[in-house]
Design an enzyme around this catalytic site. Structure first.
Site, PDB file in Angstrom:
ATOM      1  N   ASP A  64      47.629  21.659   7.305  1.00 25.72           N
ATOM      2  CA  ASP A  64      47.627  20.836   6.110  1.00 25.72           C
ATOM      3  C   ASP A  64      49.050  20.667   5.580  1.00 25.72           C
ATOM      4  O   ASP A  64      49.823  21.639   5.508  1.00 25.72           O
ATOM      5  CB  ASP A  64      46.747  21.509   5.054  1.00 25.72           C
ATOM      6  CG  ASP A  64      46.677  20.740   3.755  1.00 25.72           C
ATOM      7  OD1 ASP A  64      46.105  19.645   3.756  1.00 25.72           O
ATOM      8  OD2 ASP A  64      47.208  21.251   2.749  1.00 25.72           O
TER       9      ASP A  64
ATOM     10  N   GLU B   7      49.491  17.585   9.997  1.00 25.54           N
ATOM     11  CA  GLU B   7      49.404  16.517   9.007  1.00 25.54           C
ATOM     12  C   GLU B   7      50.851  16.278   8.584  1.00 25.54           C
ATOM     13  O   GLU B   7      51.398  17.015   7.769  1.00 25.54           O
ATOM     14  CB  GLU B   7      48.541  16.921   7.809  1.00 25.54           C
ATOM     15  CG  GLU B   7      48.384  15.777   6.809  1.00 25.54           C
ATOM     16  CD  GLU B   7      47.601  16.184   5.567  1.00 25.54           C
ATOM     17  OE1 GLU B   7      46.859  15.337   5.043  1.00 25.54           O
ATOM     18  OE2 GLU B   7      47.745  17.333   5.119  1.00 25.54           O
TER      19      GLU B   7
END
Length: 650
Positions: free
Chosen positions: A316, A353
């Site tokens: 993330d 990401e």
């Protein structure tokens, strides 16, 4: 426990966390700026410790060996850490707080979802060896993956799931037949590291607020999160399904200093573990390239691979992990480089990401050394724009269908692009074709949260409608999106619930919604059987055609581009039609509101074209399971507006 005598020794500075050493339990903690560290032992659920003792110091490591402790999880432990409290130097010590060991493998938190009390401590526990039953990780080649992004609780918590373990790791096993029918071979679990779902009045349902990087979420298990997680992985591996974790190493649940709780790292050594500025949008950002913080992250990854048999990780806000201690992006961030070349992680899938919450956008340029794949946000945006009928997108659309060579062609391959139309964050597939604007009022932030630019088109009416033509067009657009995803070079990722057209009512940021907005509604799967059939058959189509899973980019010899006439593509700014042929396939997309009469190119020698897909046709004609049993196509075909068409030569 009270009434018992415990003897202590100096113990060992390594390994960090707790470990067994010749009849003693060894406790070890890092803190560079502490002046004293004390171990606190508690009976289960007790508010005050029954034992407290100072640790010995070796450099910046604090350690103690304790004899006579039971090792079956009957004792909780934490640390009081003394040191300066000087906010100007970002030193925030408070010896009145009992802090969680960052390396705790089991925690004392409840197994009941939604309870308000939350005082996390580690458990002195050494579970017995787990029987993996000789099951090995599937080791599926990257190019063959179809990833299913999902939420552990959301998959089975709705009563319609009929799961014996609703909302838990073991509940996932009840749905293995669904995964196999769907055709996916990897599940990507939204955060399962321990988090406090009750940390805010709205409830943190998604879990992007990690309390501990080593402990699985207790609320996802009935008894032992460790054992039940391992059982889940083992059984999925038996069915050749890999398990990826969505890991949040860029920040923690401690929030901003003075505003968030102090659970662990802030009170142990705030100056070491956190950057001065916040690049995560969540109040704090890990100082991930500090050697100690980087070591903790790598130790966590090792644990999930070696002990828990996890197959891959999606990081993330991975770009936040590339910043130095001043917050500047590094060309060769030590943490990313160390993960890339770590021998324990050599067979593990790594997915970034490739952006953060402070404007650093590295899609196509994440420091990858040819290893890391990326969530391709540019793919999502381009496909959304083209399919909804935006002018000037035909060239970009063709480029992303071919694996985004402009982003990955220099040092990487098509499978380094994780292609997706939808993800947990943003509109679902149905909402993408049903809403022009976000509708996040239920989140309690006056609709200020969530992305404002969704590249969506409501097909004429905002939200739910009984207009048959609009409903039919929306179904058609959903098929167009899914078809585009399945024929693109790169790795497709699909979102839990899209297979039946799940709606969140236009809410594009359902992080706090523990209800039907986020839950898989299994009865809807039955109602949407026609769309589910198309969805699964398109995935099967991808699995059947190696040309859609190739590991190299197309060359001019591999692919031919067409317009309404063969070999005459229209790359102009107003073009909304593109077609191409390769390896016995002809694929066309008409995003215009007018029909597209086209001439098919000549099929390969001694073969004829047969229709496989026409998204404008009613089920079951929208996709044919045995095209060669139908009449071959003539040299012309009339594509409907807003449709996709696939023919195969037999």
């Amino acid at each position: 426990m009270r009434g018992m005598t415990y003897t202590t020794e100096k113990g060992s500075p390594l390994p960090l966390g707790i470990s067994k050493r010749a009849g003693e339990v060894n406790f070890s903690l890092f803190s560079e700026h502490a002046t004293e560290v004390r171990l606190c032992l508690f009976s289960l659920g007790a508010e005050t410790p029954f034992f407290e003792a100072p640790l010995f110091q070796t450099g910046f490591l604090w350690h103690l060996g304790v004899h006579g402790l039971p090792e079956e999880g009957q004792i909780e432990y934490g640390y009081r850490v003394e040191g300066p409290n000087d906010p100007q130097k970002r030193q925030l010590y408070d010896a009145s707080k009992v802090l969680l060991d960052p390396y705790a493998k089991e925690m004392n938190t409840l197994h009941i979802w939604g309870k308000e009390e939350y005082s996390p401590r580690g458990k002195v526990a050494f579970p017995p060896p787990f029987d993996w039953e000789n099951t090995l990780p599937p080791r599926i080649a990257m190019e063959n993956l179809v990833i299913y992004e999902m939420h552990v609780r959301g998959l089975t918590i709705d009563p319609s799931s009929l799961s014996a373990h609703p909302g838990m790791f073991l509940g996932i096993l009840d749905k293995i037949p669904h995964f196999l029918k769907l055709g996916i071979n990897a599940i990507e679990l939204m955060p399962i590291h321990e988090f406090n779902e009750s940390e805010s009045p709205q409830k943190n349902y998604w879990g992007y607020s990690t309390v501990n990087f080593f402990s699985p979420m207790n609320r996802y298990a009935k008894a032992s999160a460790l054992q039940e997680f391992k059982t889940m992985v083992r059984e999925l591996h038996k069915h050749k399904i890999e398990v990826f974790l969505d890991v949040v190493y860029n920040h923690t649940a401690e929030g901003a200093p003075g505003k968030g709780p102090t659970y662990s790292l802030r009170g142990i050594d705030n100056q070491v573990y956190y950057l001065e500025k916040d690049f995560s949008g969540c109040g704090n950002t890990m100082n991930a390239n500090h050697p100690v913080a980087a070591r903790m992250i790598i130790d966590s990854l090792h644990y999930w691979v070696k002990e828990m048999h996890v197959d891959g990780f999606r990081f993330d806000l991975a770009s936040a992990l590339t910043r130095d201690e001043q917050g500047q992006p590094l060309r060769e961030p030590p943490l990313i480089e160390a993960i890339t070349y770590d021998p324990t992680l050599c067979d593990v899938k790594l997915i970034a990401e490739a952006w953060d919450a402070h404007g650093l956008y590295q899609v196509g340029s994440f420091p990858a050394w040819g290893r890391w794949a990326e969530w391709n946000g540019k793919y999502r945006d381009v496909v959304r724009r083209f399919i909804k009928g935006t002018d000037g997108q035909v060239g970009e659309f063709a480029r992303v269908l071919c694996g985004s060579e402009d982003l990955y062609g220099e040092t990487r391959d098509p499978y380094h692009s994780i292609n997706f139309i939808t993800a947990h964050d943003g509109f679902t597939l149905r909402d993408l074709v049903s809403y022009q604007e976000k509708h996040n009022e239920a989140n309690g932030e006056e609709n200020r949260d969530g992305a404002n630019n969704n590249e969506s088109w409501n097909c004429g009416v905002e939200g739910e409608t009984h207009n048959h033509q609009i409903v039919q067009l929306r179904e058609q657009q959903m098929r167009n999106f899914h078809a585009a995803l399945m024929i693109s070079l790169g790795i497709p990722m699909i979102l839990m619930g899209d297979e039946y057209g799940h709606t969140r009512g236009g809410n594009n940021n359902t992080w706090c919604q523990d209800n039907a907005l986020n839950w898989f509604l299994w009865k809807e799967l039955d109602r949407a059987s026609a769309f589910f059939r198309f969805y699964t058959l398109m995935i099967a189509f991808r699995h059947r055609h190696a040309a859609l899973r190739r590991t190299t980019f197309y060359t001019l010899k591999d692919i031919a581009w067409h317009g309404h006439e063969p070999l005459q593509p229209n790359w102009g700014p107003e073009s909304r039609f593109i077609a191409f042929s390769h390896d016995n396939l002809y694929i066309a997309f008409n995003a215009h509101f007018d029909k597209a009469p086209l001439h098919l190119p000549h099929p390969p020698p001694h073969k004829k074209w047969y229709r496989v897909v026409d998204t404008a046709l009613k089920p079951p004609e929208d996709i044919l399971e045995e095209p060669a049993l139908h009449a071959p196509l003539k040299h012309t075909y009339n594509m409907a507006p807003h449709s996709a068409f696939i023919a195969e030569a037999y």
